[in-house]
Enzyme design. Structure first.
Site, PDB file in Angstrom:
ATOM      1  N   LEU A   1       0.863  -1.266  -0.016  1.00 58.28           N
ATOM      2  CA  LEU A   1       0.050  -0.202  -0.047  1.00 58.28           C
ATOM      3  C   LEU A   1       0.815   1.249   0.023  1.00 58.28           C
ATOM      4  O   LEU A   1       0.832   2.060  -1.018  1.00 58.28           O
ATOM      5  CB  LEU A   1      -0.924   0.000   1.183  1.00 58.28           C
TER       6      LEU A   1
ATOM      7  N   GLY B   1       2.329   7.669   2.839  1.00 61.84           N
ATOM      8  CA  GLY B   1       2.356   7.084   3.875  1.00 61.84           C
ATOM      9  C   GLY B   1       0.999   6.790   4.753  1.00 61.84           C
ATOM     10  O   GLY B   1      -0.074   6.124   4.110  1.00 61.84           O
TER      11      GLY B   1
ATOM     12  N   TRP C   1       8.058   0.235   2.251  1.00 59.89           N
ATOM     13  CA  TRP C   1       8.087  -0.450   3.599  1.00 59.89           C
ATOM     14  C   TRP C   1       7.569  -1.708   3.400  1.00 59.89           C
ATOM     15  O   TRP C   1       6.515  -2.024   4.082  1.00 59.89           O
ATOM     16  CB  TRP C   1       7.502   0.688   4.520  1.00 59.89           C
TER      17      TRP C   1
ATOM     18  N   ASP D   1      -8.539  -2.895   9.020  1.00 55.64           N
ATOM     19  CA  ASP D   1      -9.576  -3.261  10.168  1.00 55.64           C
ATOM     20  C   ASP D   1      -9.408  -4.530  10.922  1.00 55.64           C
ATOM     21  O   ASP D   1      -9.024  -4.453  12.219  1.00 55.64           O
ATOM     22  CB  ASP D   1     -11.059  -3.073   9.941  1.00 55.64           C
TER      23      ASP D   1
ATOM     24  N   ARG E   1      -5.124  -4.926  11.788  1.00 60.91           N
ATOM     25  CA  ARG E   1      -4.563  -3.894  13.141  1.00 60.91           C
ATOM     26  C   ARG E   1      -4.678  -4.987  14.202  1.00 60.91           C
ATOM     27  O   ARG E   1      -4.040  -4.902  15.327  1.00 60.91           O
ATOM     28  CB  ARG E   1      -5.374  -2.764  13.124  1.00 60.91           C
TER      29      ARG E   1
ATOM     30  N   GLU F   1       1.201  -0.420   9.891  1.00 60.50           N
ATOM     31  CA  GLU F   1      -0.310  -0.774   9.646  1.00 60.50           C
ATOM     32  C   GLU F   1      -1.059   0.409  10.399  1.00 60.50           C
ATOM     33  O   GLU F   1      -2.048   0.305  10.818  1.00 60.50           O
ATOM     34  CB  GLU F   1      -0.743  -2.061  10.371  1.00 60.50           C
TER      35      GLU F   1
ATOM     36  N   THR G   1       0.137   4.549  11.811  1.00 60.32           N
ATOM     37  CA  THR G   1       0.866   5.300  12.935  1.00 60.32           C
ATOM     38  C   THR G   1      -0.217   5.052  14.058  1.00 60.32           C
ATOM     39  O   THR G   1      -1.607   5.217  13.858  1.00 60.32           O
ATOM     40  CB  THR G   1       1.360   6.307  12.769  1.00 60.32           C
TER      41      THR G   1
END
Ligand code: CAA
Length: 382
Positions: free
Chosen positions: A126, A132, A157, A241, A244, A365, A367
């Site tokens: 992503l 970011g 990343w 969702d 995380r 995932e 900040t």
């Protein structure tokens, strides 16, 4: 009646099984993976042998079909031994979830089966150098090309880049349409035009390669698109969702590893003629660490249950669990280093590695500042 608020027996048995495997076959490789910055192949092999490398994949694709809570427990227990290794089941879930949530039956069969069999890993692309937290502003572009697409751009990343065979890649297919102009694709490492940057030199999770992924005129057949055109950003967000929660589990596991190490050490270490665990100042620190850890674990498991049920408030709970557990892990691992004193600051003990590994859970995932944005929008009804 009163056993409703307890882990089911099979989940407790699963924890025991993963812990036993990780104590024996993952923890012994953790320091070397960190020191050498090398992917812990022996740990991957052990996780594959135990069927813990991608436990979330449904049985119809050859997986074990673990529910979201069971998957979180696997990731937690692997992270207790080695945070880098815990990114094997965590990123396999992150990479495959867009396919599971939105992919065609054919994509699921083709790409989930090898991951379940331990023949391939799956990463998620992503973020970009200039996109970011503001993920919608990505510039990786896919343009129609005959009956397929031509992909160009760069992602940054990317966890497990290079060791993964498959990648979910988000790209702009309709410029100017913002989030509704983004689509998701499955890209293979073997696709002509795919290449990788040098491994990033990181503070922690050094056994898990993080690299840029480049797409130079990568030709993708039409059936590699995940879902319909323009639905990619929604899929990306819905995936996060759920995942995380897995980062929260990873943070809980790292923190448990640090607490276990510190609690053992203070009972061995003698100063002023007695174990330092006899001092109330040390006891208060341990109590605070355990209390924060248990609160983080409870929130994580509630979020995992919501993930399994696909509850409407998962967005809030996934963000809250990831944010709370990662902040707790940072505090607990830092205190573990403090409890070991000078020894804690050396690589002779695992807690400094755990402290370095914990830091990323506050960053990736999304900040923890982004998590707070997500939570606030939910509270304010946005
Ligand atoms: N579920 C479904 N749809 C969602 C959603 C969700 N949770 N969140 C947003 N959307 C939809 C919105 O409804 C909206 O759709 P409409 O236009 O149809 O209304 C669309 O997506 C755009 O949403 P926003 O307007 O909220 O978008 P935004 O630009 O304000 O951004 C954000 C919101 C929360 C900041 C988001 O960009 C974000 O989460 N950023 C962080 C990105 C991130 O987590 N990156 C981590 C990369 S992965 C990684 O680290 C992995 C690794 O390697 C381990």
């Amino acid at each position: 009646m009163f056993n409703v608020y307890e882990l089911p027996e099979d989940h407790r048995a699963l924890r025991d099984a993963v812990r036993e495997l990780c104590d024996g076959k993952v923890a012994p490789n953790a320091a070397a993976a960190d020191e050498l910055g090398e992917f812990p192949q022996a740990s991957y092999d052990a996780l594959r042998a135990g069927d813990f490398h991608a436990p979330h994949i449904p049985e119809e694709y050859g997986g074990v079909g673990a529910d979201a809570l069971a998957t979180a427990i696997v990731i937690e227990e692997v992270a207790r031994a080695c945070a880098s290794s815990s990114l094997i089941p965590a990123v396999n879930k992150l990479g495959t979830l867009p396919v599971l949530l939105s992919g065609s039956a054919d994509l699921k069969r083709r790409y989930l089966t090898p991951v379940a069999a331990g023949e391939a890993m799956f990463s998620y692309c992503l973020s970009e150098p200039e996109a970011g937290s503001d993920a919608v502003s990505m510039s990786t572009r896919a343009v129609p090309d005959g009956d397929g697409w031509l992909l160009n751009g760069a992602k940054r990343w990317i966890t497990n880049a290079g060791v993964s065979d498959y990648y979910t890649v988000f790209a702009v297919t309709e410029p100017g349409a913002r989030s509704k102009g983004i689509s998701a694709f499955v890209v293979e490492k073997a696709d002509p035009g795919v290449s990788f940057g040098a491994p990033e030199k990181k503070l922690g999770i050094k056994g898990s390669p993080t690299r840029e992924v480049y797409f130079d005129n990568v030709r993708l057949p039409a059936d590699r698109m995940i879902g319909d055109p323009g639905t990619g950003f929604r899929t990306a967000m819905r995936t996060l969702d759920h995942t995380r929660v897995t980062i929260a589990a990873q943070a809980v596991g790292i923190a448990q590893g640090a607490l276990d190490a510190a609690a053992g050490y203070v009972q061995e270490r003698r100063q002023f003629g007695r174990p330092v665990a006899d001092f109330q100042g040390i006891q208060f620190m341990l109590a605070d660490m355990a209390m924060q850890l248990d609160a983080a674990r409870q929130l994580t498991y509630v979020a995992a249950a919501k993930s399994e049920r696909n509850d409407a408030d998962l967005t809030y709970f996934g963000a809250a669990a990831k944010c709370f557990a990662s902040d707790a892990a940072m505090k607990i691992t830092t205190d573990a280093v403090q409890l070991l004193g000078g020894y804690g600051y050396t690589r002779d003990f695992p807690v400094e590695r755990m402290m370095r590994d914990a830091k990323i859970t506050q960053i990736y995932e999304g900040t923890n500042q982004v998590q707070r944005i997500v939570m606030a929008r939910h509270i304010l009804g946005g």
